[in-house]
Design a protein around this motif. Structure first.
Motif, PDB file in Angstrom:
ATOM      1  N   ASP A  60     -10.659   2.464  -1.427  1.00  0.00           N
ATOM      2  CA  ASP A  60      -9.383   3.115  -1.731  1.00  0.00           C
ATOM      3  C   ASP A  60      -9.034   4.176  -0.694  1.00  0.00           C
ATOM      4  OD1 ASP A  60     -11.410   4.784  -2.504  1.00  0.00           O
ATOM      5  OD2 ASP A  60     -10.669   5.148  -4.527  1.00  0.00           O
ATOM      6  N   ASP A  80      -1.226   7.467  -0.424  1.00  0.00           N
ATOM      7  CA  ASP A  80      -1.094   6.639  -1.620  1.00  0.00           C
ATOM      8  C   ASP A  80       0.252   5.921  -1.599  1.00  0.00           C
ATOM      9  OD1 ASP A  80      -3.573   7.322  -2.641  1.00  0.00           O
ATOM     10  OD2 ASP A  80      -2.801   9.106  -3.651  1.00  0.00           O
ATOM     11  N   PRO A  81       0.406   4.802  -2.307  1.00  0.00           N
ATOM     12  CA  PRO A  81      -0.558   4.197  -3.228  1.00  0.00           C
ATOM     13  C   PRO A  81      -1.635   3.400  -2.514  1.00  0.00           C
ATOM     14  CG  PRO A  81       1.418   2.869  -3.133  1.00  0.00           C
ATOM     15  CD  PRO A  81       1.701   4.092  -2.309  1.00  0.00           C
ATOM     16  N   CYS A  82      -2.726   3.146  -3.255  1.00  0.00           N
ATOM     17  CA  CYS A  82      -3.840   2.359  -2.753  1.00  0.00           C
ATOM     18  C   CYS A  82      -4.226   1.323  -3.806  1.00  0.00           C
ATOM     19  CB  CYS A  82      -5.046   3.251  -2.466  1.00  0.00           C
ATOM     20  SG  CYS A  82      -4.795   4.459  -1.137  1.00  0.00           S
ATOM     21  N   SER A  84      -3.871  -2.205  -3.508  1.00  0.00           N
ATOM     22  CA  SER A  84      -3.332  -3.551  -3.384  1.00  0.00           C
ATOM     23  C   SER A  84      -3.450  -4.051  -1.947  1.00  0.00           C
ATOM     24  CB  SER A  84      -1.859  -3.597  -3.807  1.00  0.00           C
ATOM     25  OG  SER A  84      -1.042  -2.969  -2.837  1.00  0.00           O
ATOM     26  N   GLU A  86      -1.118  -5.179  -0.082  1.00  0.00           N
ATOM     27  CA  GLU A  86       0.008  -4.688   0.713  1.00  0.00           C
ATOM     28  C   GLU A  86      -0.172  -3.239   1.110  1.00  0.00           C
ATOM     29  OE1 GLU A  86       0.271  -6.318  -2.147  1.00  0.00           O
ATOM     30  OE2 GLU A  86       1.002  -8.247  -1.394  1.00  0.00           O
ATOM     31  N   ASP A  87      -0.850  -2.447   0.266  1.00  0.00           N
ATOM     32  CA  ASP A  87      -0.976  -1.010   0.511  1.00  0.00           C
ATOM     33  C   ASP A  87      -2.086  -0.659   1.500  1.00  0.00           C
ATOM     34  OD1 ASP A  87       1.008  -0.532  -1.359  1.00  0.00           O
ATOM     35  OD2 ASP A  87      -0.425  -0.330  -3.004  1.00  0.00           O
ATOM     36  N   GLU A  88      -3.011  -1.578   1.737  1.00  0.00           N
ATOM     37  CA  GLU A  88      -4.215  -1.227   2.483  1.00  0.00           C
ATOM     38  C   GLU A  88      -3.936  -0.637   3.872  1.00  0.00           C
ATOM     39  OE1 GLU A  88      -7.782  -3.628   1.755  1.00  0.00           O
ATOM     40  OE2 GLU A  88      -8.073  -3.646   3.924  1.00  0.00           O
ATOM     41  N   THR A  90      -1.570   1.289   4.999  1.00  0.00           N
ATOM     42  CA  THR A  90      -1.131   2.687   4.938  1.00  0.00           C
ATOM     43  C   THR A  90      -2.102   3.553   4.146  1.00  0.00           C
ATOM     44  OG1 THR A  90       0.281   2.064   3.068  1.00  0.00           O
ATOM     45  CG2 THR A  90       1.302   2.207   5.254  1.00  0.00           C
ATOM     46  N   CYS A  91      -2.840   2.945   3.230  1.00  0.00           N
ATOM     47  CA  CYS A  91      -3.867   3.673   2.470  1.00  0.00           C
ATOM     48  C   CYS A  91      -5.035   4.032   3.371  1.00  0.00           C
ATOM     49  CB  CYS A  91      -4.352   2.823   1.307  1.00  0.00           C
ATOM     50  SG  CYS A  91      -5.794   3.487   0.442  1.00  0.00           S
ATOM     51  N   ARG A 165      -7.681  -6.808   6.349  1.00  0.00           N
ATOM     52  CA  ARG A 165      -7.315  -7.663   5.217  1.00  0.00           C
ATOM     53  C   ARG A 165      -7.521  -9.132   5.550  1.00  0.00           C
ATOM     54  NH1 ARG A 165      -1.231  -6.170   4.148  1.00  0.00           N
ATOM     55  NH2 ARG A 165      -1.272  -6.442   6.411  1.00  0.00           N
TER      56      ARG A 165
END
Length: 326
Positions: A60, A80-82, A84, A86-88, A90-91, A165
């Motif tokens: 995370d 955040d958010p973390c 998912s 798609e979020d990885e 930027t997380c 990913r």
């Protein structure tokens, strides 16, 4: 099955996998490991043990500090958010870490770059962001690092095509854009030392035909190196990895078909395997990303499991080349 594949794999060949005999003789030593902080940490890929503190990077996007059983967030490089797919990016995803000679934690984040963390305050200094090109190319998969005695930092950019990913695409495609980068903390400059894609730099073979796909490498207390295995390959047994090497069409179809087999090996300074730790069933430790060897304890990391594993060597009968107890 009829849709276009996202990769363009190339054909390659592998030698026959090594037989699990001698130092690779199957055992159940990894099954003696205990799970710690279960469901409190997720994907602790890399760790550093320093006194009573155990630092780890998690899925995370956090760098955590475990001290006397308590877990606190030490640093976070992304936002955040973390959680998912798609979020990885930027997380963020801390994948490698080491302490420098001044006690600062140097961290390689797979998406965001190279960072320096004050372990007392949690203050973060960006050393080299992924947005800054190295030799004209932006870093895509910053993976692990090592710090030399003179303070120079060496880190890997595993691919300039695929991010973390899509690491399975990178493996299945067998593309060769990975590179080794040098960071000079005095001049704040980087240099691409070795790149398979451009044939830049020279390499010397240390050990070949390993019994699996190697992940992070860390010093062992006996003077060698621990190598975690993301997946195992064994002589005399069917290996999907080896079978698919010369069959690019098959690798277009493969996603997650590698059987679980926990394995870590110790290599001496001459590049010879001297010890191995196994979980043949993969029920306790299905894979090992990294081993932190500290004061008779092995801390075992993972890129996706919701726990850390701890193995006390004095309670294990890990057979070594020249002795029965380790």
């Amino acid at each position: 099955m009829l849709l276009p594949a996202p990769i363009e794999p190339i054909a390659y060949s592998l030698p026959e996998p090594p037989l699990f005999e001698g130092a690779l003789q199957p055992n159940n030593y990894l099954q003696q490991a205990e799970r710690i902080y279960e469901n409190q940490v997720l994907g602790p890929e890399s760790m550093v043990a320093d006194g009573d503190h155990l630092y780890a990077g998690t899925a995370d996007g956090k760098v955590i500090d475990i001290w006397k059983g308590e877990i606190r967030v030490l640093a976070k490089f992304g936002v955040d958010p973390c959680g998912s797919f798609e979020d990885e990016p930027t997380c963020g995803r801390p994948l490698g870490m080491r302490l420098d000679k001044d006690g600062y934690l140097i961290v390689a984040d797979g998406y965001l770059g190279l960072f320096k963390v004050n372990v007392a305050t949690g203050d973060v200094l960006t050393l080299w962001p992924s947005s800054a090109p190295v030799n004209g190319k932006k870093m895509k998969l910053v993976n692990d690092l090592a710090i030399a005695r003179d303070g120079m930092i060496y880190f890997t950019d595993s691919s300039t095509k695929w991010d973390r990913r899509h690491n399975r695409y990178c493996i299945l495609e067998a593309e060769s854009s990975g590179r080794l980068i040098e960071y000079n903390p005095v001049t704040n400059t980087t240099k691409e030392l070795v790149s398979a894609g451009t044939k830049k730099g020279t390499l010397e073979l240390f050990i070949e035909n390993l019994p699996g796909l190697p992940d992070n490498i860390r010093p062992s207390s006996s003077g060698g190196y621990w190598v975690g295995m993301a997946t195992a390959r064994r002589g005399g047994k069917f290996s999907l990895l080896d079978f698919a090497a010369s069959r690019p069409w098959l690798r277009k179809l493969i996603t997650k078909m590698i059987p679980k087999y926990g394995l870590a090996i110790e290599i001496n300074e001459d590049g010879k395997i001297i010890r191995s730790l196994h979980d043949p069933t993969g029920q306790v430790v299905p894979a090992v990303s990294e081993i932190e060897d500290k004061d008779g304890v092995l801390y075992l990391g993972s890129y996706n499991l919701p726990f850390l594993s701890r193995l006390y060597l004095r309670n294990s009968t890990c057979q070594r080349e020249s002795e029965n107890n380790c």
